[in-house]
Enzyme design. Structure first.
Site, PDB file in Angstrom:
ATOM      1  N   LYS A 137     -52.632 -43.648  53.439  1.00  0.00           N
ATOM      2  CA  LYS A 137     -51.177 -43.220  53.795  1.00  0.00           C
ATOM      3  C   LYS A 137     -50.232 -43.496  52.827  1.00  0.00           C
ATOM      4  O   LYS A 137     -49.011 -43.616  53.021  1.00  0.00           O
ATOM      5  CB  LYS A 137     -51.031 -44.624  55.181  1.00  0.00           C
ATOM      6  CG  LYS A 137     -51.653 -43.940  56.141  1.00  0.00           C
ATOM      7  CD  LYS A 137     -51.438 -45.286  57.400  1.00  0.00           C
ATOM      8  CE  LYS A 137     -52.567 -44.545  58.590  1.00  0.00           C
ATOM      9  NZ  LYS A 137     -53.952 -44.363  58.363  1.00  0.00           N
ATOM     10  N   ILE A 166     -56.880 -52.762  47.048  1.00  0.00           N
ATOM     11  CA  ILE A 166     -57.411 -51.908  47.929  1.00  0.00           C
ATOM     12  C   ILE A 166     -56.115 -51.278  48.784  1.00  0.00           C
ATOM     13  O   ILE A 166     -55.362 -51.731  49.225  1.00  0.00           O
ATOM     14  CB  ILE A 166     -58.323 -52.758  49.375  1.00  0.00           C
ATOM     15  CG1 ILE A 166     -59.555 -53.383  48.558  1.00  0.00           C
ATOM     16  CG2 ILE A 166     -58.512 -51.927  50.505  1.00  0.00           C
ATOM     17  CD1 ILE A 166     -60.377 -54.151  49.403  1.00  0.00           C
ATOM     18  N   GLY A 179     -63.527 -49.711  63.400  1.00  0.00           N
ATOM     19  CA  GLY A 179     -63.810 -50.741  63.924  1.00  0.00           C
ATOM     20  C   GLY A 179     -62.903 -51.926  63.275  1.00  0.00           C
ATOM     21  O   GLY A 179     -62.829 -53.098  63.717  1.00  0.00           O
ATOM     22  N   SER A 180     -61.963 -51.588  62.429  1.00  0.00           N
ATOM     23  CA  SER A 180     -60.970 -52.450  61.930  1.00  0.00           C
ATOM     24  C   SER A 180     -60.004 -52.945  63.128  1.00  0.00           C
ATOM     25  O   SER A 180     -60.023 -52.201  63.965  1.00  0.00           O
ATOM     26  CB  SER A 180     -59.835 -52.109  60.803  1.00  0.00           C
ATOM     27  OG  SER A 180     -59.399 -51.022  61.296  1.00  0.00           O
ATOM     28  N   GLY A 196     -59.097 -60.803  57.655  1.00  0.00           N
ATOM     29  CA  GLY A 196     -59.116 -59.606  58.085  1.00  0.00           C
ATOM     30  C   GLY A 196     -60.463 -58.647  57.967  1.00  0.00           C
ATOM     31  O   GLY A 196     -61.419 -59.235  57.576  1.00  0.00           O
ATOM     32  N   LYS A 251     -47.510 -49.421  50.299  1.00  0.00           N
ATOM     33  CA  LYS A 251     -48.755 -49.358  49.781  1.00  0.00           C
ATOM     34  C   LYS A 251     -48.630 -48.378  48.533  1.00  0.00           C
ATOM     35  O   LYS A 251     -49.318 -48.509  47.448  1.00  0.00           O
ATOM     36  CB  LYS A 251     -49.945 -48.783  50.500  1.00  0.00           C
ATOM     37  CG  LYS A 251     -50.239 -49.893  51.777  1.00  0.00           C
ATOM     38  CD  LYS A 251     -50.586 -51.007  51.138  1.00  0.00           C
ATOM     39  CE  LYS A 251     -51.882 -51.201  50.715  1.00  0.00           C
ATOM     40  NZ  LYS A 251     -52.629 -52.422  50.307  1.00  0.00           N
TER      41      LYS A 251
END
Length: 498
Positions: free
Chosen positions: A279, A275, A319-320, A156, A291
């Protein structure tokens, strides 16, 4: 890396990085000829470095150059601020350069040689946001020397950048764990190519295809790998997509993390870094709830173990794969319109390399049981980012490319929060790394909630009606998280979901 076609190259910046690139280009003559350095340093201007003239100041000399179609500028100033890069980009475009490359990521080269393979075409994310903090990678990664390091979600956006930077850490083995065959193949191939070109150190790379949801497999593989450190970056992250697939979000993110934590404790993984995301704060989406529960699982494990378990939380990164930058790029390339959720929407943005450098540093200096927060700076207006990107591609907003406001999607809110009312961020001695202190214990019984969620994610013949039941899911999550319950009242699902 995109192949550089043979032509005349102008290296912007005659410092250490620029000279290193020039020497490599000279050695590999197939990439073209460096005809000049462009620099603003009066002590360098007028000199020759290894036979290559240094011209400047850049603003004055660039407009005097006579361009050929194959000519290319390579910006080799890894310490340049965002403001200076914007200025340089404008100067080079006005001078006639269509091909502009950049050597990014000061964190990756500050302690070693710059390499041609690290350069890439400049894109909007190089000019957006604030100037990244400089992290001494070799120093901050010293805790990983000789260790076996596992990165989940290694294919990812975040996981792959962690792996690139980990090449500089001196780890003995780097395990690239992921569910997607293609993404793991790509990062494995890229890292081997970087190593072949002299980037980083010679860690043994081990690609691993696996599913975090498979508890038996995770137990088995962690027993075999004997990893010392785990960076857990894997998750389903796309907010609207997870609103359409809420059970899948809980199954993968929450139960996957539970499996990983269980295996790490059983097999003595000495350091575990989760990580997570802004949110997770007062969550209004299924992804955010998942999360938040992951944070709880890891912090609970820290309290019940002598091993080092910690959490690093941050906001959006530029940019993800799921971010707006690649979406805006595609929309501009097809002539628009560029779609913005709301005129007043703001988000924090940090570059992926900066976020990963700080995560790796926090993993070394962090104390077990702590939740750390990356200082994201000031949030930016999404509409202003859209306008900047449109101009980057040579168009004028509204005149050439329209901007459309499409409204909030399921699970979204106008402003994200980095900490809740029950949390207080406290400065640490490390730049842009904060520690989050809870003002009172969490009221969510994480393990109790997981027991209730199990029959929704794993078929139980005693409760067949609960399997994939989104009504039950939303009810359970709403009971545990008032912020989610309030948001969910506007989007009550019916029947069974995915």
């Amino acid at each position: 890396m995109n192949t550089i076609k043979a032509g005349r190259l102008y290296i912007i910046g005659a410092g250490f990085a620029g000279q290193t690139l020039a020497n490599e280009i000279k050695t590999k003559a197939i990439f073209g000829e460096v005809v000049a350095f462009l620099d603003d340093d009066p002590e360098k201007i007028g000199r020759k470095i290894d036979g290559i003239p240094v011209l400047g100041p850049i603003r004055d000399v660039a407009r005097l150059l006579r361009m050929n179609p194959a000519d290319e500028a390579v910006i080799a100033i890894p310490s340049a601020s965002r403001e200076y890069l914007k200025e340089l980009y404008g100067i080079l475009k006005r001078a006639g350069f269509d091909r502009i490359r950049i050597l990014p990521g000061i964190s990756q080269i500050i302690e070693g040689d710059a390499h041609l393979i690290q350069t890439r075409s400049i894109d909007p994310q190089d000019l957006l946001g604030r100037t990244p903090v400089t992290v001494n990678l070799k120093q901050s990664l010293s805790y990983l020397r000789g260790k076996r390091v596992l990165v989940t979600g290694a294919g990812g956006s975040i996981g792959s950048e962690l792996c690139r930077q980990l090449l500089s850490g001196g780890a003995s083995r780097l395990y690239l764990f992921g569910h997607g065959e293609n993404s793991i193949y790509q990062i494995d191939r890229e890292l081997r190519l970087l190593q072949d070109e002299g980037v980083g150190e010679k860690a043994t790379l081990v690609p691993i295809i696996g599913d975090l949801k498979d508890r038996d497999y995770i137990d088995y593989i962690l027993g075999r790998l004997k990893a010392d450190v785990i960076f857990h970056a894997a998750a389903y992250k796309h907010v609207p997509m997870m609103e359409e697939n809420p059970v899948a979000a809980i199954e993968n993110n929450v139960f996957g993390t539970d499996n990983l934590v269980h295996g790490a404790r059983k097999h003595g993984v000495k350091r575990f870094v989760l990580i997570t995301t802004d949110k997770a704060v007062d969550p209004v989406s299924v992804y955010g709830v998942s999360k938040n529960l992951c944070e709880g699982l890891v912090l609970n494990a820290a309290a019940a173990s002598e091993l080092n378990f910690m959490v690093v939380r941050f906001g959006n990164v530029l940019g993800s794969r799921g971010s707006i930058v690649p979406l805006f790029q595609k929309q501009i390339e097809k002539g628009g319109p560029v779609t913005v959720t709301h005129r007043d929407m703001r988000r924090w943005f940090m570059t992926i390399p900066e976020a990963c450098s700080l995560v790796l540093k926090a993993g070394g200096v962090g104390v077990t049981g702590n939740l750390y927060l990356l200082d994201m700076g000031e949030p930016v207006w999404i509409r202003e980012m859209a306008e900047q990107m449109i101009r980057f591609y040579g168009f004028e907003p509204e005149r050439d490319i329209k901007i459309e406001y499409v409204g909030l999607r399921p699970g979204e809110r106008l402003d994200e929060r980095l900490w809740s009312a029950d949390e207080t961020p406290v400065a640490t001695e490390f730049k842009r790394i904060l520690k989050v202190e809870r003002n009172r214990p969490s009221v969510v019984d994480v393990q109790g909630l997981l027991e209730k969620l199990k029959p929704l994610c794993h078929f139980d013949p005693k409760q067949p009606d609960q399997y994939r039941n989104t009504e039950s899911l939303f009810e359970l999550l709403g009971e545990a998280f008032p912020s989610f319950k309030k948001a969910a009242s506007l989007k009550i699902p019916v029947g069974h979901g995915i």
